[in-house]
Design an enzyme around this catalytic site. Structure first.
Site, PDB file in Angstrom:
ATOM      1  N   CYS A 113       0.822  -1.207   0.000  1.00  0.00           N
ATOM      2  CA  CYS A 113       0.000   0.000   0.000  1.00  0.00           C
ATOM      3  C   CYS A 113       0.864   1.268   0.000  1.00  0.00           C
ATOM      4  CB  CYS A 113      -0.981  -0.037   1.163  1.00  0.00           C
ATOM      5  SG  CYS A 113      -2.361   1.105   1.021  1.00  0.00           S
ATOM      6  N   HIS A 114       0.916   2.011   1.100  1.00  0.00           N
ATOM      7  CA  HIS A 114       1.777   3.180   1.231  1.00  0.00           C
ATOM      8  C   HIS A 114       3.150   2.817   1.805  1.00  0.00           C
ATOM      9  CE1 HIS A 114      -2.035   5.288   0.664  1.00  0.00           C
ATOM     10  NE2 HIS A 114      -1.336   6.367   0.406  1.00  0.00           N
TER      11      HIS A 114
END
Length: 180
Positions: A113-114
């Site tokens: 994801c991030h």
């Protein structure tokens, strides 16, 4: 999946604001396959708090303070996402150095994801095929990464995924790297 990960130790580097599922689910799966997962966090807190559905989620016990953590004690590193978590970690030189130590040792570094923001700051994104949450596409490209929209991407020791829906494939790739 009958992954035999007995005796393998996985560091999960995180701080407050991690995406709840991106820490807890890979941890659960890897442990079910025999790995020992250690939550490593900066600071002196006994626990860190997740982010779930747009608000604060559950707390997770910190097993090892970052100050006392050494990459040589682990077989792989997992970097959960959430917007807050990696944004805070990338401002901690000790956290960035911890990621670099895994890279220097040739050990698997997995970010979802991030989480790939940490790959940028540690220099691991350069010249690698990677994926992430779509908003990181330009950041990873500016860091020399070759972004693609795939469920999971394995480029050498670096494993990346896009989002919580990708957790099964992401964790399977981590397990394969550990078993291989």
């Amino acid at each position: 999946m009958g992954h035999a990960l007995n005796g393998k130790k996985v560091a999960i580097l995180s701080t407050n604001g991690f995406e709840q599922s991106e820490l807890q689910e890979p941890k659960r799966l890897l442990e079910s396959w025999g790995a020992q997962c250690i939550v490593v966090a900066p600071g002196k807190e006994d626990s860190i708090r997740g982010w779930k559905g747009g608000d604060w989620g559950e707390s997770v016990k910190v097993d090892q303070q970052l100050d006392g953590a050494n990459a040589s004690d682990y077989d792989a590193l997992v970097l959960p996402g959430g917007v807050i978590n990696p944004d805070k970690l990338r401002m901690e030189e000790k956290a960035v150095s911890f990621v670099r130590a895994f890279a220097d040792a040739g050990k698997p570094v997995a970010a979802i994801c991030h989480g790939p923001w940490m790959l940028i700051d540690s220099g691991l994104a350069k010249d690698r095929k990677v994926t992430s949450w779509p908003s990181l596409k330009a950041d990873l490209g500016n860091a020399g990464g070759k972004w693609t929209d795939e469920e999971v991407v394995v480029d050498g020791q670096v494993i990346t995924s896009r989002k919580p829906d990708d957790i099964p494939a992401f964790t399977d790739a981590v397990a394969r790297a550990l078993a291989g």
